[in-house]
Design a protein around this motif. Structure first.
Motif, PDB file in Angstrom:
ATOM      1  N   HIS A 169       0.848  -1.197   0.000  1.00  0.00           N
ATOM      2  CA  HIS A 169       0.000   0.000   0.000  1.00  0.00           C
ATOM      3  C   HIS A 169       0.883   1.246   0.000  1.00  0.00           C
ATOM      4  N   TYR A 170       1.543   1.532   1.129  1.00  0.00           N
ATOM      5  CA  TYR A 170       2.357   2.734   1.235  1.00  0.00           C
ATOM      6  C   TYR A 170       3.633   2.579   0.405  1.00  0.00           C
ATOM      7  N   ARG A 171       3.874   3.565  -0.485  1.00  0.00           N
ATOM      8  CA  ARG A 171       5.033   3.520  -1.387  1.00  0.00           C
ATOM      9  C   ARG A 171       5.118   2.163  -2.094  1.00  0.00           C
ATOM     10  N   ALA A 172       3.966   1.708  -2.566  1.00  0.00           N
ATOM     11  CA  ALA A 172       3.879   0.374  -3.156  1.00  0.00           C
ATOM     12  C   ALA A 172       4.821   0.203  -4.342  1.00  0.00           C
ATOM     13  N   ASP A 173       5.007   1.258  -5.131  1.00  0.00           N
ATOM     14  CA  ASP A 173       5.859   1.138  -6.310  1.00  0.00           C
ATOM     15  C   ASP A 173       7.293   0.802  -5.952  1.00  0.00           C
ATOM     16  N   GLN A 174       7.774   1.331  -4.819  1.00  0.00           N
ATOM     17  CA  GLN A 174       9.153   1.052  -4.423  1.00  0.00           C
ATOM     18  C   GLN A 174       9.340  -0.421  -4.046  1.00  0.00           C
ATOM     19  N   ILE A 175       8.377  -0.960  -3.309  1.00  0.00           N
ATOM     20  CA  ILE A 175       8.493  -2.372  -2.927  1.00  0.00           C
ATOM     21  C   ILE A 175       8.323  -3.259  -4.158  1.00  0.00           C
ATOM     22  N   ALA A 176       7.397  -2.914  -5.019  1.00  0.00           N
ATOM     23  CA  ALA A 176       7.206  -3.698  -6.240  1.00  0.00           C
ATOM     24  C   ALA A 176       8.485  -3.718  -7.074  1.00  0.00           C
ATOM     25  N   ASP A 177       9.134  -2.581  -7.209  1.00  0.00           N
ATOM     26  CA  ASP A 177      10.397  -2.526  -7.958  1.00  0.00           C
ATOM     27  C   ASP A 177      11.461  -3.393  -7.292  1.00  0.00           C
ATOM     28  N   HIS A 178      11.519  -3.321  -5.961  1.00  0.00           N
ATOM     29  CA  HIS A 178      12.537  -4.093  -5.239  1.00  0.00           C
ATOM     30  C   HIS A 178      12.325  -5.597  -5.406  1.00  0.00           C
ATOM     31  N   LEU A 179      11.072  -6.006  -5.500  1.00  0.00           N
ATOM     32  CA  LEU A 179      10.768  -7.436  -5.588  1.00  0.00           C
ATOM     33  C   LEU A 179      10.824  -7.967  -7.014  1.00  0.00           C
ATOM     34  N   THR A 180      11.104  -7.107  -7.977  1.00  0.00           N
ATOM     35  CA  THR A 180      11.263  -7.574  -9.352  1.00  0.00           C
ATOM     36  C   THR A 180      12.368  -8.634  -9.405  1.00  0.00           C
ATOM     37  N   GLY A 181      12.071  -9.741 -10.016  1.00  0.00           N
ATOM     38  CA  GLY A 181      13.031 -10.828 -10.087  1.00  0.00           C
ATOM     39  C   GLY A 181      12.827 -11.878  -9.019  1.00  0.00           C
ATOM     40  N   HIS A 182      12.051 -11.550  -7.985  1.00  0.00           N
ATOM     41  CA  HIS A 182      11.682 -12.535  -6.978  1.00  0.00           C
ATOM     42  C   HIS A 182      10.353 -13.168  -7.371  1.00  0.00           C
ATOM     43  N   ASP A 183      10.183 -14.409  -7.013  1.00  0.00           N
ATOM     44  CA  ASP A 183       8.926 -15.104  -7.320  1.00  0.00           C
ATOM     45  C   ASP A 183       7.907 -14.784  -6.229  1.00  0.00           C
ATOM     46  N   VAL A 184       7.479 -13.526  -6.205  1.00  0.00           N
ATOM     47  CA  VAL A 184       6.545 -13.042  -5.190  1.00  0.00           C
ATOM     48  C   VAL A 184       5.385 -12.355  -5.902  1.00  0.00           C
ATOM     49  N   ALA A 185       4.174 -12.829  -5.655  1.00  0.00           N
ATOM     50  CA  ALA A 185       2.983 -12.179  -6.197  1.00  0.00           C
ATOM     51  C   ALA A 185       2.632 -10.980  -5.316  1.00  0.00           C
ATOM     52  N   LEU A 186       2.046  -9.960  -5.905  1.00  0.00           N
ATOM     53  CA  LEU A 186       1.767  -8.723  -5.197  1.00  0.00           C
ATOM     54  C   LEU A 186       0.265  -8.533  -5.029  1.00  0.00           C
ATOM     55  N   SER A 187      -0.142  -8.221  -3.807  1.00  0.00           N
ATOM     56  CA  SER A 187      -1.535  -7.919  -3.502  1.00  0.00           C
ATOM     57  C   SER A 187      -1.620  -6.443  -3.138  1.00  0.00           C
ATOM     58  N   LEU A 188      -2.015  -5.636  -4.101  1.00  0.00           N
ATOM     59  CA  LEU A 188      -2.054  -4.186  -3.913  1.00  0.00           C
ATOM     60  C   LEU A 188      -3.357  -3.776  -3.237  1.00  0.00           C
ATOM     61  N   GLU A 189      -3.236  -3.049  -2.138  1.00  0.00           N
ATOM     62  CA  GLU A 189      -4.406  -2.602  -1.394  1.00  0.00           C
ATOM     63  C   GLU A 189      -4.703  -1.146  -1.757  1.00  0.00           C
ATOM     64  N   GLU A 190      -5.781  -0.938  -2.493  1.00  0.00           N
ATOM     65  CA  GLU A 190      -6.209   0.395  -2.899  1.00  0.00           C
ATOM     66  C   GLU A 190      -7.727   0.476  -2.812  1.00  0.00           C
ATOM     67  N   PRO A 191      -8.273   1.624  -2.468  1.00  0.00           N
ATOM     68  CA  PRO A 191      -7.599   2.900  -2.194  1.00  0.00           C
ATOM     69  C   PRO A 191      -7.107   3.024  -0.754  1.00  0.00           C
ATOM     70  N   ARG A 192      -7.469   2.058   0.089  1.00  0.00           N
ATOM     71  CA  ARG A 192      -7.075   2.172   1.492  1.00  0.00           C
ATOM     72  C   ARG A 192      -6.381   0.906   1.955  1.00  0.00           C
ATOM     73  N   ILE A 193      -5.593   1.058   2.984  1.00  0.00           N
ATOM     74  CA  ILE A 193      -4.912  -0.074   3.581  1.00  0.00           C
ATOM     75  C   ILE A 193      -5.920  -0.889   4.388  1.00  0.00           C
ATOM     76  N   LEU A 194      -5.741  -2.212   4.421  1.00  0.00           N
ATOM     77  CA  LEU A 194      -6.767  -3.103   4.959  1.00  0.00           C
ATOM     78  C   LEU A 194      -6.427  -3.723   6.299  1.00  0.00           C
ATOM     79  N   ASP A 195      -5.279  -3.387   6.875  1.00  0.00           N
ATOM     80  CA  ASP A 195      -4.802  -3.987   8.127  1.00  0.00           C
ATOM     81  C   ASP A 195      -4.485  -5.471   7.877  1.00  0.00           C
ATOM     82  N   THR A 196      -4.032  -6.169   8.897  1.00  0.00           N
ATOM     83  CA  THR A 196      -3.529  -7.527   8.685  1.00  0.00           C
ATOM     84  C   THR A 196      -4.630  -8.510   8.284  1.00  0.00           C
ATOM     85  N   GLY A 197      -5.771  -8.435   8.958  1.00  0.00           N
ATOM     86  CA  GLY A 197      -6.852  -9.360   8.635  1.00  0.00           C
ATOM     87  C   GLY A 197      -7.461  -9.092   7.274  1.00  0.00           C
TER      88      GLY A 197
END
Length: 228
Positions: free
Chosen positions: A59-87
């Motif tokens: 959620h927060y600064r999502a683009d930076q984490i997505a860029d960092h994880l490029t090349g890792h076998d990690v699927a991304l779950s983008l929370e928009e427009p609001r953050i959803l907490d852990t549950g």
């Protein structure tokens, strides 16, 4: 139901407000400890298990984490427009994770000792447990104040109380998420369901652990890594 969970969820969506100015222009999972971003320390623990599916929520600064994880076998779950907490975040990621029990791991802690996810895997009993939490005795935790989150009995079951700190790693069944009406909610609501049925368990971590949720935790964590 498989005996060993085949999916892992990395929580990486938070604002990191306790970090103050350090998270003004970057997300907390990219703050470095001993020269490496926090999320890379977490990925080391996950990758050692070789799960079939790994998901990180953003959620927060999502683009930076997505860029960092490029090349890792990690699927991304983008929370928009609001953050959803852990549950809410875990429920939103279920299409990527699948219906079976999953590992979840916070990305803001450093573990010094055995891989906590491997310990959870080796002690997981889906016939008895709805969740198995890795908890740290108060005396083995750095960077965390307070008496703890849970009290454990001789069977391994836990209740709310003092003595053990939840370390941010667990195996958890996700079925009960469908019974929670809120969109934004903590996993505490799911744990409360399990507590009512005496199916919430914990392991006591044999090593040491550091909360890196605030700036002082960085130095503490680096000292902990240096001592290993």
């Amino acid at each position: 139901m498989t005996a060993t969970p085949q999916a892992a969820m990395l929580f990486a969506a938070g604002f990191g407000t306790r970090m103050g100015a350090l998270t003004k222009d970057r997300p907390k999972p990219l703050i470095k400890v001993s020269g490496r971003p926090l999320i890379d320390h977490a990925l080391d623990l996950v990758d050692a298990l070789r799960p079939l599916r790994v998901v990180a929520n953003l959620h927060y600064r999502a683009d930076q984490i997505a860029d960092h994880l490029t090349g890792h076998d990690v699927a991304l779950s983008l929370e928009e427009p609001r953050i959803l907490d852990t549950g809410g975040g875990l429920r939103a990621a279920l299409p990527l994770l699948g219906p079976e029990p999953v590992f979840t791991l916070n990305s803001d802690a450093i573990w010094a000792g055995p891989n906590p996810l491997k310990l959870l895997r080796d002690h997981w009993d889906p016939n008895e447990m709805d969740a198995l939490l890795m908890c740290i005795p108060v005396g083995q935790a750095l960077g965390h104040a307070g008496p703890g989150d849970f009290t454990q009995d001789s069977t391994g079951r836990i209740t709310r109380g003092a003595g053990l700190i939840y370390g941010g790693a667990q195996i958890i069944k996700t079925d009960g998420l469908r019974d929670i009406n809120e969109d934004v909610f903590s996993l505490n609501l799911l744990w409360d369901q399990m507590l009512r049925h005496n199916r919430l368990f914990a392991l006591s971590y044999p090593g040491r652990w550091c909360d890196v949720g605030h700036p002082e935790g960085i130095d503490l964590a680096e000292g902990l890594i240096a001592d290993v």
